[in-house]
Design a protein around this motif. Sequence first.
Motif, mmCIF file in Angstrom:
data_model
loop_
_atom_site.group_PDB
_atom_site.id
_atom_site.type_symbol
_atom_site.label_atom_id
_atom_site.label_comp_id
_atom_site.label_asym_id
_atom_site.label_seq_id
_atom_site.Cartn_x
_atom_site.Cartn_y
_atom_site.Cartn_z
ATOM 1 N N ALA A 183 -0.890 57.910 -28.306
ATOM 2 C CA ALA A 183 -2.064 58.713 -27.958
ATOM 3 C C ALA A 183 -2.350 58.625 -26.461
ATOM 4 C CB ALA A 183 -3.286 58.231 -28.744
ATOM 5 N N PRO A 184 -2.259 59.737 -25.730
ATOM 6 C CA PRO A 184 -2.643 59.727 -24.319
ATOM 7 C C PRO A 184 -4.118 59.375 -24.152
ATOM 8 C CG PRO A 184 -1.412 61.712 -24.868
ATOM 9 C CD PRO A 184 -1.738 61.039 -26.161
ATOM 10 N N GLN A 185 -4.447 58.730 -23.044
ATOM 11 C CA GLN A 185 -5.818 58.301 -22.769
ATOM 12 C C GLN A 185 -6.389 59.101 -21.600
ATOM 13 O OE1 GLN A 185 -5.909 54.043 -22.135
ATOM 14 N NE2 GLN A 185 -4.333 53.692 -23.689
ATOM 15 N N LYS A 186 -7.639 59.557 -21.768
ATOM 16 C CA LYS A 186 -8.324 60.288 -20.708
ATOM 17 C C LYS A 186 -9.736 59.731 -20.567
ATOM 18 C CE LYS A 186 -5.699 64.582 -21.218
ATOM 19 N NZ LYS A 186 -5.073 64.478 -19.874
ATOM 20 N N LEU A 187 -10.253 59.758 -19.340
ATOM 21 C CA LEU A 187 -11.600 59.256 -19.082
ATOM 22 C C LEU A 187 -12.619 60.366 -19.246
ATOM 23 C CD1 LEU A 187 -11.053 57.000 -15.926
ATOM 24 C CD2 LEU A 187 -10.928 56.374 -18.355
ATOM 25 N N LEU A 188 -13.739 60.018 -19.866
ATOM 26 C CA LEU A 188 -14.878 60.922 -20.003
ATOM 27 C C LEU A 188 -15.958 60.524 -19.004
ATOM 28 C CD1 LEU A 188 -15.525 61.254 -23.853
ATOM 29 C CD2 LEU A 188 -14.778 63.050 -22.315
ATOM 30 N N HIS A 189 -16.559 61.493 -18.364
ATOM 31 C CA HIS A 189 -17.676 61.236 -17.451
ATOM 32 C C HIS A 189 -18.861 62.042 -17.941
ATOM 33 C CE1 HIS A 189 -15.119 59.038 -14.657
ATOM 34 N NE2 HIS A 189 -14.229 60.015 -14.777
ATOM 35 N N HIS A 190 -19.757 61.367 -18.662
ATOM 36 C CA HIS A 190 -20.941 62.007 -19.232
ATOM 37 C C HIS A 190 -20.552 63.195 -20.122
ATOM 38 C CE1 HIS A 190 -23.295 59.474 -16.609
ATOM 39 N NE2 HIS A 190 -22.628 59.930 -15.578
ATOM 40 N N GLY A 191 -19.470 63.001 -20.859
ATOM 41 C CA GLY A 191 -19.035 64.040 -21.783
ATOM 42 C C GLY A 191 -18.237 65.149 -21.142
ATOM 43 N N LYS A 192 -18.068 65.127 -19.812
ATOM 44 C CA LYS A 192 -17.325 66.182 -19.132
ATOM 45 C C LYS A 192 -15.834 65.991 -19.378
ATOM 46 C CE LYS A 192 -20.736 66.917 -15.468
ATOM 47 N NZ LYS A 192 -20.992 66.924 -14.010
ATOM 48 N N LEU A 193 -15.163 67.096 -19.669
ATOM 49 C CA LEU A 193 -13.767 67.019 -20.051
ATOM 50 C C LEU A 193 -13.094 68.356 -19.821
ATOM 51 C CD1 LEU A 193 -11.559 65.331 -21.650
ATOM 52 C CD2 LEU A 193 -12.386 66.515 -23.682
ATOM 53 N N ASP A 194 -11.834 68.287 -19.424
ATOM 54 C CA ASP A 194 -10.999 69.483 -19.415
ATOM 55 C C ASP A 194 -10.642 69.781 -20.864
ATOM 56 O OD1 ASP A 194 -9.149 71.457 -19.211
ATOM 57 O OD2 ASP A 194 -7.687 70.304 -18.056
ATOM 58 N N PHE A 195 -11.216 70.844 -21.427
ATOM 59 C CA PHE A 195 -11.094 71.057 -22.856
ATOM 60 C C PHE A 195 -9.709 71.528 -23.286
ATOM 61 C CE2 PHE A 195 -15.700 71.064 -22.308
ATOM 62 C CZ PHE A 195 -16.028 70.130 -23.280
ATOM 63 N N THR A 196 -8.833 71.762 -22.328
ATOM 64 C CA THR A 196 -7.446 72.005 -22.717
ATOM 65 C C THR A 196 -6.841 70.738 -23.312
ATOM 66 O OG1 THR A 196 -6.652 71.458 -20.487
ATOM 67 C CG2 THR A 196 -7.139 73.773 -20.953
ATOM 68 N N ALA A 197 -7.443 69.579 -23.019
ATOM 69 C CA ALA A 197 -6.975 68.319 -23.598
ATOM 70 C C ALA A 197 -7.536 68.095 -24.996
ATOM 71 C CB ALA A 197 -7.369 67.151 -22.696
ATOM 72 N N PHE A 198 -8.503 68.912 -25.395
ATOM 73 C CA PHE A 198 -9.172 68.746 -26.678
ATOM 74 C C PHE A 198 -8.651 69.723 -27.727
ATOM 75 C CE2 PHE A 198 -12.517 69.019 -29.810
ATOM 76 C CZ PHE A 198 -13.062 67.742 -29.858
ATOM 77 N N PHE A 199 -8.354 70.943 -27.310
ATOM 78 C CA PHE A 199 -7.914 71.972 -28.239
ATOM 79 C C PHE A 199 -6.392 72.105 -28.232
ATOM 80 C CE2 PHE A 199 -12.155 73.886 -26.955
ATOM 81 C CZ PHE A 199 -12.807 73.409 -28.092
ATOM 82 N N ASP A 200 -5.865 72.576 -29.338
ATOM 83 C CA ASP A 200 -4.428 72.872 -29.470
ATOM 84 C C ASP A 200 -3.550 71.683 -29.095
ATOM 85 O OD1 ASP A 200 -4.956 75.516 -30.311
ATOM 86 O OD2 ASP A 200 -5.229 76.135 -28.226
ATOM 87 N N VAL A 201 -3.925 70.513 -29.590
ATOM 88 C CA VAL A 201 -3.151 69.296 -29.366
ATOM 89 C C VAL A 201 -1.885 69.294 -30.216
ATOM 90 C CG1 VAL A 201 -3.196 66.769 -29.632
ATOM 91 C CG2 VAL A 201 -5.192 67.972 -28.722
ATOM 92 N N ARG A 202 -1.971 69.895 -31.400
ATOM 93 C CA ARG A 202 -0.859 69.967 -32.360
ATOM 94 C C ARG A 202 -0.370 68.580 -32.754
ATOM 95 N NH1 ARG A 202 3.709 73.742 -30.369
ATOM 96 N NH2 ARG A 202 3.483 72.476 -28.496
ATOM 97 N N GLY A 203 -1.315 67.661 -32.855
ATOM 98 C CA GLY A 203 -0.953 66.300 -33.224
ATOM 99 C C GLY A 203 -0.415 66.187 -34.637
ATOM 100 N N PHE A 204 -0.750 67.141 -35.514
ATOM 101 C CA PHE A 204 -0.274 67.117 -36.884
ATOM 102 C C PHE A 204 0.736 68.216 -37.156
ATOM 103 C CE2 PHE A 204 -3.819 64.353 -37.338
ATOM 104 C CZ PHE A 204 -3.543 63.558 -38.442
ATOM 105 N N SER A 205 1.249 68.858 -36.110
ATOM 106 C CA SER A 205 2.225 69.921 -36.292
ATOM 107 C C SER A 205 3.617 69.322 -36.370
ATOM 108 C CB SER A 205 2.153 70.924 -35.131
ATOM 109 O OG SER A 205 3.224 71.841 -35.213
ATOM 110 N N LEU A 206 4.281 69.499 -37.514
ATOM 111 C CA LEU A 206 5.618 68.944 -37.670
ATOM 112 C C LEU A 206 6.632 69.644 -36.776
ATOM 113 C CD1 LEU A 206 5.706 68.504 -41.538
ATOM 114 C CD2 LEU A 206 5.562 66.709 -39.828
ATOM 115 N N ASP A 207 6.305 70.845 -36.329
ATOM 116 C CA ASP A 207 7.240 71.599 -35.502
ATOM 117 C C ASP A 207 7.022 71.383 -34.005
ATOM 118 O OD1 ASP A 207 8.527 72.846 -37.690
ATOM 119 O OD2 ASP A 207 6.805 74.181 -37.901
ATOM 120 N N ALA A 208 5.989 70.620 -33.661
ATOM 121 C CA ALA A 208 5.667 70.442 -32.242
ATOM 122 C C ALA A 208 6.525 69.329 -31.656
ATOM 123 C CB ALA A 208 4.183 70.134 -32.066
#
Length: 345
Positions: A183-208
């Motif tokens: 699992a990659p680690q990212k820092l949160l600053h008061h909940g601020k986040l680049d949401f490309t890191a949150f959506f479409d992770v495909r962590g459960f995609s067998l084809d990814a």
Amino acid sequence: MLQIPATILTGFLGAGKTTLLKRLLEEPHGQRLAIIENEFGEENIDKEFLVTRSEEQIYQMSNGCICCSIRQDLREALLLLAEKRKQGELAFDRIVIETTGLADPGPVAQTFFADPAVAGLYLLDSIVTVVDARHAPEQLDKRQEASRQVGFADRLFISKSDLVSAGELRQLQERLGRINRRAPQKLLHHGKLDFTAFFDVRGFSLDAILDIDPTLLPLAAPVEHPGASLVCARAHVHDEHCGHHHHDAVSSFVFRSARTFEPEPLQRFLAALVERHGPQLLRYKGILAVSGFDRKFIFQGVHQIMGSTIGPRWKEDEKRESRLVFIGIDLPRAEIEAGLDDCLA
């Protein structure tokens, strides 16, 4: 009809899940979200009441998002939202499920695989875990729920890093890496986040395929063992090879081998392993080189639920190497190593 992507948001009490959730509702990321919470507390969120039932309440947010508080089975809430979406009563692009701070994400994840109705409507994208930098070391020492939440994660977001020193943060990141190497680690600053890191992770995609390779060994260098290569990452081992200082029951390791697997013995071994140790196996995932096949085999599982698919062909100049990562509680490493080795050609 395309499946609805779903994200499980977890983390120990006070880690900052609600803060992150509020940012998800406020940011212009272009996604219409349906948020599912076990209990919807007193939140300062503008909402227009849509539906009231004895078991759940659904609210339409001012930004077009949906929020659903449930006090019954998650399956029924998911089916209800999907039906209202189908009928045009609700409009959303994806689901985010926020668990309670003491929750085990495993049963939530299994809902998306064990129930055919849910599996046909939803695609589990990832499990995202928020970790409190200030309190995580003590929580990991004393509460197994915290370790399990880290072990299940496809992404780890570290909050409150400004409340600890650089050295303390580094020690925590190293510890998290030993618990969950993929699992990659990212820092949160008061909940601020680049949401490309949150959506479409495909962590459960067998084809990814590309999502598997880079995250197998994101941190420590491998420790070589005789025979098939096994990377030691057990956090409760303390010897000259692994200078770990914490006694985490949840740990991870990676098995590698340049020899191909024989398909039938491997299938029997994995089935027996899941039957014996399924509750201990939080997540497992891998790319397999199988004798007689010129394509990669991809597999992953959560507890006793396991799936596999055939991936792309091995390239001519590509090293045919099997890589399997296991994350779990007091994993029987020697048994897994020996069993996998017996399945090699």
